[in-house]
Write a protein that holds these residues in place. Structure first.
Motif, mmCIF file in Angstrom:
data_model
loop_
_atom_site.group_PDB
_atom_site.id
_atom_site.type_symbol
_atom_site.label_atom_id
_atom_site.label_comp_id
_atom_site.label_asym_id
_atom_site.label_seq_id
_atom_site.Cartn_x
_atom_site.Cartn_y
_atom_site.Cartn_z
ATOM 1 N N ASP A 152 -3.159 8.196 6.909
ATOM 2 C CA ASP A 152 -4.367 8.254 6.077
ATOM 3 C C ASP A 152 -5.212 7.002 6.319
ATOM 4 O O ASP A 152 -5.211 6.063 5.529
ATOM 5 C CB ASP A 152 -3.949 8.381 4.608
ATOM 6 C CG ASP A 152 -5.141 8.607 3.706
ATOM 7 O OD1 ASP A 152 -6.255 8.746 4.248
ATOM 8 O OD2 ASP A 152 -4.960 8.651 2.491
ATOM 9 N N LYS A 186 -9.895 1.365 3.125
ATOM 10 C CA LYS A 186 -10.389 0.987 1.803
ATOM 11 C C LYS A 186 -9.569 -0.172 1.239
ATOM 12 O O LYS A 186 -10.112 -1.086 0.615
ATOM 13 C CB LYS A 186 -10.281 2.212 0.883
ATOM 14 C CG LYS A 186 -11.000 2.085 -0.431
ATOM 15 C CD LYS A 186 -10.751 3.344 -1.257
ATOM 16 C CE LYS A 186 -10.848 3.060 -2.719
ATOM 17 N NZ LYS A 186 -10.216 4.128 -3.534
ATOM 18 N N SER A 187 -8.252 -0.140 1.476
ATOM 19 C CA SER A 187 -7.422 -1.155 0.822
ATOM 20 C C SER A 187 -7.352 -2.484 1.564
ATOM 21 O O SER A 187 -6.888 -3.455 0.984
ATOM 22 C CB SER A 187 -5.999 -0.634 0.564
ATOM 23 O OG SER A 187 -5.748 0.572 1.153
ATOM 24 N N ILE A 188 -7.795 -2.532 2.837
ATOM 25 C CA ILE A 188 -7.769 -3.846 3.477
ATOM 26 C C ILE A 188 -9.084 -4.611 3.299
ATOM 27 O O ILE A 188 -9.193 -5.771 3.676
ATOM 28 C CB ILE A 188 -7.398 -3.767 4.977
ATOM 29 C CG1 ILE A 188 -8.417 -2.942 5.754
ATOM 30 C CG2 ILE A 188 -6.005 -3.228 5.176
ATOM 31 C CD1 ILE A 188 -8.118 -2.897 7.232
ATOM 32 N N PHE A 216 -7.836 5.661 3.603
ATOM 33 C CA PHE A 216 -7.336 4.875 2.473
ATOM 34 C C PHE A 216 -6.931 3.473 2.896
ATOM 35 O O PHE A 216 -7.176 2.493 2.181
ATOM 36 C CB PHE A 216 -6.152 5.586 1.808
ATOM 37 C CG PHE A 216 -5.666 4.878 0.577
ATOM 38 C CD1 PHE A 216 -6.391 4.920 -0.593
ATOM 39 C CD2 PHE A 216 -4.493 4.133 0.595
ATOM 40 C CE1 PHE A 216 -5.966 4.251 -1.722
ATOM 41 C CE2 PHE A 216 -4.058 3.461 -0.527
ATOM 42 C CZ PHE A 216 -4.797 3.532 -1.681
ATOM 43 N N ILE A 222 0.871 -1.189 0.000
ATOM 44 C CA ILE A 222 0.000 0.000 0.000
ATOM 45 C C ILE A 222 0.896 1.223 0.000
ATOM 46 O O ILE A 222 1.632 1.454 0.957
ATOM 47 C CB ILE A 222 -0.918 0.008 1.239
ATOM 48 C CG1 ILE A 222 -1.758 -1.258 1.301
ATOM 49 C CG2 ILE A 222 -1.814 1.227 1.216
ATOM 50 C CD1 ILE A 222 -2.557 -1.374 2.577
ATOM 51 N N PHE A 223 0.846 1.984 -1.083
ATOM 52 C CA PHE A 223 1.652 3.212 -1.158
ATOM 53 C C PHE A 223 0.822 4.352 -0.615
ATOM 54 O O PHE A 223 -0.001 4.910 -1.314
ATOM 55 C CB PHE A 223 2.076 3.470 -2.604
ATOM 56 C CG PHE A 223 2.845 4.739 -2.778
ATOM 57 C CD1 PHE A 223 4.072 4.902 -2.173
ATOM 58 C CD2 PHE A 223 2.348 5.769 -3.534
ATOM 59 C CE1 PHE A 223 4.780 6.063 -2.327
ATOM 60 C CE2 PHE A 223 3.062 6.945 -3.700
ATOM 61 C CZ PHE A 223 4.280 7.086 -3.092
ATOM 62 N N SER A 224 1.028 4.648 0.654
ATOM 63 C CA SER A 224 0.201 5.669 1.289
ATOM 64 C C SER A 224 0.874 6.141 2.571
ATOM 65 O O SER A 224 1.755 5.491 3.107
ATOM 66 C CB SER A 224 -1.171 5.088 1.608
ATOM 67 O OG SER A 224 -1.783 5.820 2.628
ATOM 68 N N ASP A 225 0.417 7.285 3.055
ATOM 69 C CA ASP A 225 0.829 7.746 4.370
ATOM 70 C C ASP A 225 0.118 6.898 5.415
ATOM 71 O O ASP A 225 -1.067 6.608 5.272
ATOM 72 C CB ASP A 225 0.445 9.222 4.516
ATOM 73 C CG ASP A 225 1.211 9.890 5.637
ATOM 74 O OD1 ASP A 225 1.445 9.203 6.651
ATOM 75 O OD2 ASP A 225 1.555 11.065 5.498
#
Lengths: 227, 181
Positions: free
Chosen positions: B85, B91-93, B88, B79-82
């Motif tokens: 955040d 959302k991605s898990i 997000f 996951i390319f994210s801070d």
């Protein structure tokens, strides 16, 4: 959703987000470094530089052999890269550079090519850093950004840091042993300072203007990081 | 390239294992890993579990390496994210049950990040937290450690704590649980 699909979705999403995080200032840095090489040596080879640009355009590729990288770059369609997105002009600029390399990865006629590359660098700087390029010469501006490693980092620094980029050695000598502090770094090569009588004062004024204009350019012309 | 074993100098988790903490993922555990970098630890952890390892990283250069690693193995989701955040991340898990939360982010607000991220964790899940005192304050390491311990005690239940001294200077390692459990 199954586990497999979740993994695939995340890989795809990360790739897309990484692509957006690579900024266009990389192109300015690349052409500035090519120019620096050409100023330093009579006819250098560009294996290392080609590797750099290849990693920018195709970051998820595993190729490491420089000769194969050049073959791939010559055949690849640069507008459909996985990494940095290029517009038509930039594709032409890069293709001019790549097509001018011979089998030893040197430029065919360095003198003519250098003039063209200077123009390319100038136009890239004028496009992405319009207000800074009025303050200082594009080549020196590119040098300052490339030595700091990106427009995003430099736009967050105070103007005293911008003034002394490139004078780290004498700055730290001053801090450790108390020798007189440096007045200018890379900024010294600008004509505005070379021709002025009071060089220290001029460099401070120029750095003030430059740091403000760099911030202006960064927040106007570059996409901000996600979240 | 030379093959690197999982060495305690390169990995906080391995260092904690060497110092006597028994915390390995079970067979079907899902792991949320904040601060994955290029994936040295993630690679080893993903071999121990059949669940998904969600690896969060914020720097593009390191995330590129992480994505390359994820393409090779089957159960790493980059996951390319801070890490701050949370929306997000949620959302991605895709609503997966998170059994372990690991955090290794050397920044000033590491405790706040941990508190925020712990909302994604299952109520019975474990929290593994690597603390770098130097990035919170320049004061002596022990002072900061005691301050942080007090803060953590208000928000979580502290199971065990340990210093990673010979391998990582000014680093501490916590095992925590959610308070409600």
């Amino acid at each position: 959703m199954e586990d497999k699909d979740i993994v695939l979705w995340n890989i795809k999403e990360s790739k897309e987000r990484i692509r957006k995080a690579i900024l266009k200032d990389r192109m300015i840095i690349f052409f500035t470094r090519v120019l620096e090489d050409l100023n330093k040596y009579s006819n250098p080879n560009f294996y290392g530089r080609m590797k750099d640009i290849y990693r920018l355009l195709f970051p998820f590729d595993k190729e490491t052999d420089p000769k194969k990288i050049i073959q791939k770059m010559k055949n690849a369609d640069l507008s459909l890269s996985e990494g940095l997105t290029l517009d038509n002009n930039e594709v032409n600029y890069l293709q001019f550079f790549i097509n001018n390399l011979n089998e030893k990865c040197k430029l065919r006629d360095p003198r003519d090519a250098k003039k063209k590359i200077e123009e390319i660098q100038k136009s890239l700087v004028a496009k992405y850093l319009p207000s800074s390029s009025k303050v200082i010469e594009p080549y020196i501006l590119g040098k300052i950004i490339s030595s700091f490693g990106g427009i995003q980092k430099i736009s967050r620094k105070p103007s005293s840091t911008v003034q002394l980029i490139g004078a780290e050695k004498s700055l730290f000598r001053h801090m450790s042993s108390g020798s007189p502090p440096p007045k200018y770094g890379l900024i010294f090569y600008s004509n505005k300072i070379k021709n002025s009588a009071m060089k220290g004062r001029a460099s401070r004024a120029l750095a003030n203007k430059l740091s403000i204009s760099l911030r202006k350019d960064y927040y106007r012309n570059f996409p901000q990081p996600l979240s | 390239m030379k093959h690197k074993d999982w060495s305690p100098e390169n990995s906080k988790w391995k260092a904690a294992l060497d110092r006597g903490l028994d915390i390995k993922p079970k067979e079907n555990d899902n792991i949320l890993y904040l601060g994955a970098s290029s994936g040295t630890t993630v690679k080893q952890i993903s071999k121990l579990t059949r669940g998904i390892v969600f690896a969060v990283e914020n720097s593009p250069e390191m995330a590129i390496e992480l994505v390359k690693l994820a393409e090779k193995s089957k159960n790493i989701a980059p996951i390319f994210s801070d890490a701050r955040d949370i929306e997000f991340l949620k959302k991605s898990i895709f609503g997966k049950r998170m059994n372990i939360l690991f955090q290794d982010i050397p920044s000033v607000d590491q405790v706040e990040i941990l508190t925020k991220a712990s909302t994604l964790l299952d109520s019975e899940g474990k929290i593994l937290f690597s603390l770098k005192t130097q990035s919170i304050s320049q004061k002596p390491s022990k002072e900061t450690f005691e301050k942080v311990e007090k803060m953590l005690g208000e928000r979580f239940r502290i199971i065990s704590k340990i210093s990673l001294e010979p391998y990582h200077k000014k680093h501490y390692f916590f095992v925590l649980r959610k308070q409600a459990y």
